[in-house]
Design a protein around this motif. Structure first.
Motif, PDB file in Angstrom:
ATOM      1  N   HIS A 144       0.874  -0.840  -0.087  1.00 55.46           N
ATOM      2  CA  HIS A 144       0.083  -0.031  -0.174  1.00 55.46           C
ATOM      3  C   HIS A 144       0.739   1.420  -0.286  1.00 55.46           C
ATOM      4  O   HIS A 144       0.380   2.202  -0.687  1.00 55.46           O
TER       5      HIS A 144
ATOM      6  N   LEU B 151       1.661   1.719  -3.548  1.00 58.35           N
ATOM      7  CA  LEU B 151       0.625   2.309  -4.346  1.00 58.35           C
ATOM      8  C   LEU B 151       0.465   4.046  -3.953  1.00 58.35           C
ATOM      9  O   LEU B 151       0.036   4.534  -4.849  1.00 58.35           O
ATOM     10  N   ASP B 152       0.636   4.295  -2.773  1.00 57.83           N
ATOM     11  CA  ASP B 152       0.510   5.536  -2.090  1.00 57.83           C
ATOM     12  C   ASP B 152       1.330   6.762  -3.019  1.00 57.83           C
ATOM     13  O   ASP B 152       1.257   7.449  -3.399  1.00 57.83           O
TER      14      ASP B 152
ATOM     15  N   ILE C 252       2.891   5.782  -5.832  1.00 55.95           N
ATOM     16  CA  ILE C 252       2.522   5.787  -7.487  1.00 55.95           C
ATOM     17  C   ILE C 252       1.392   6.795  -7.466  1.00 55.95           C
ATOM     18  O   ILE C 252       1.499   7.524  -8.622  1.00 55.95           O
ATOM     19  N   GLU C 253       0.533   6.723  -6.558  1.00 53.84           N
ATOM     20  CA  GLU C 253      -0.635   7.886  -6.649  1.00 53.84           C
ATOM     21  C   GLU C 253      -0.064   9.140  -6.402  1.00 53.84           C
ATOM     22  O   GLU C 253      -0.500  10.139  -7.207  1.00 53.84           O
ATOM     23  N   LYS C 254       0.956   9.515  -5.558  1.00 54.02           N
ATOM     24  CA  LYS C 254       1.489  10.735  -5.310  1.00 54.02           C
ATOM     25  C   LYS C 254       2.006  11.159  -6.291  1.00 54.02           C
ATOM     26  O   LYS C 254       2.024  12.485  -6.964  1.00 54.02           O
ATOM     27  N   LYS C 255       2.897  10.518  -7.084  1.00 52.34           N
ATOM     28  CA  LYS C 255       3.508  10.711  -8.482  1.00 52.34           C
ATOM     29  C   LYS C 255       2.580  11.423  -9.433  1.00 52.34           C
ATOM     30  O   LYS C 255       2.797  12.174 -10.284  1.00 52.34           O
ATOM     31  N   ARG C 256       1.482  10.354  -9.632  1.00 53.81           N
ATOM     32  CA  ARG C 256       0.672  10.483 -10.575  1.00 53.81           C
ATOM     33  C   ARG C 256      -0.052  11.924 -10.747  1.00 53.81           C
ATOM     34  O   ARG C 256      -0.326  12.472 -11.530  1.00 53.81           O
ATOM     35  N   LEU C 257      -0.320  12.269  -9.132  1.00 52.72           N
ATOM     36  CA  LEU C 257      -1.102  13.600  -9.081  1.00 52.72           C
ATOM     37  C   LEU C 257      -0.150  14.746  -9.317  1.00 52.72           C
ATOM     38  O   LEU C 257      -0.529  15.727  -9.516  1.00 52.72           O
TER      39      LEU C 257
ATOM     40  N   GLN D 234      -0.011  15.140 -12.878  1.00 55.62           N
ATOM     41  CA  GLN D 234      -1.202  15.751 -13.240  1.00 55.62           C
ATOM     42  C   GLN D 234      -1.253  17.283 -12.960  1.00 55.62           C
ATOM     43  O   GLN D 234      -1.594  18.087 -13.896  1.00 55.62           O
TER      44      GLN D 234
ATOM     45  N   GLN E  19      -4.289  10.228 -18.430  1.00 54.67           N
ATOM     46  CA  GLN E  19      -4.085  11.476 -18.092  1.00 54.67           C
ATOM     47  C   GLN E  19      -4.731  12.686 -18.964  1.00 54.67           C
ATOM     48  O   GLN E  19      -5.355  13.762 -18.381  1.00 54.67           O
TER      49      GLN E  19
END
Length: 199
Positions: free
Chosen positions: A111, A114-115, A117-122, A125, A163
């Motif tokens: 997890h 995953l966090d 990865i999500e932080k990098k994605r945001l 963006q 994206q």
């Protein structure tokens, strides 16, 4: 997995009340191993409850009555998909806190990854939206555009479709809720392309 044979710790016809009892059941599976499963009836479980809940104990398979046809149906059901749930019931008592902690740590790390990865994605963006807004500010008032038009200096091919969709959605939402006051939506085509206008 196929159930080859079932035996009981006590003959079923010797049980006084087949609706209120628990017994050990020995289940031989197609892997050649015999698993010991505790099978209890609903009434038996109910009578073991204290203060409105069941005290901590090893997993059991719950049946209405201790009848052979019911037990066989239950074991065949639990033996589906490589007998995962039957094995889990049989082997739960062998797990130590150390064993469980290993799995807990693996899950925590998963997890955390995953966090990240999500932080990098945001972050990516947000950076892309900032680039888009910079380009929009350079447009003339009343000029119409689509997202691709305002980022010609970026490598658009490196931006995946998700994206692209998210940025479009953010701009649409921002134009409607007043976050991006110099934007308005003119139309949205069937393929999801949004035409904006610089106010």
């Amino acid at each position: 997995m196929k159930v080859l044979n079932i035996e009981y710790s006590i003959a079923l016809d010797r049980i006084n009340d087949i609706r209120n009892e628990s017994i050990d059941v020995f289940v031989e599976l197609g892997d050649g191993f015999t698993y010991v499963i505790e099978v209890a009836t609903i009434k038996n479980i109910t009578e073991m409850m204290e203060d409105g809940y069941l005290q901590p104990m090893c997993p059991q398979i719950i049946v209405d009555e201790l009848r052979e046809e019911i037990i066989w149906r239950a074991m065949k059901s639990y033996a589906q998909e490589d007998a995962f749930w039957l094995k889990m019931n049989a082997m739960a008592h062998t797990f130590t806190n150390e064993d469980l902690q290993v799995k807990i740590d693996e899950t925590k790390n998963f997890h955390m990854e995953l966090d990240e990865i999500e932080k990098k994605r945001l972050e990516e963006q947000t950076s892309l939206i900032e680039e888009v807004l910079k380009k929009i500010r350079l447009l003339e008032s009343g000029e119409q555009f689509i997202l691709n038009d305002v980022i010609t200096n970026l490598d658009w091919h490196q931006i995946n479709k998700n994206q692209w969709t998210l940025i479009n959605r953010k701009l649409v939402q921002g134009s409607k809720n007043g976050l991006y006051k110099d934007l308005e939506v003119v139309k949205t085509s069937d393929d999801g392309t949004v035409v904006f206008r610089k106010k």
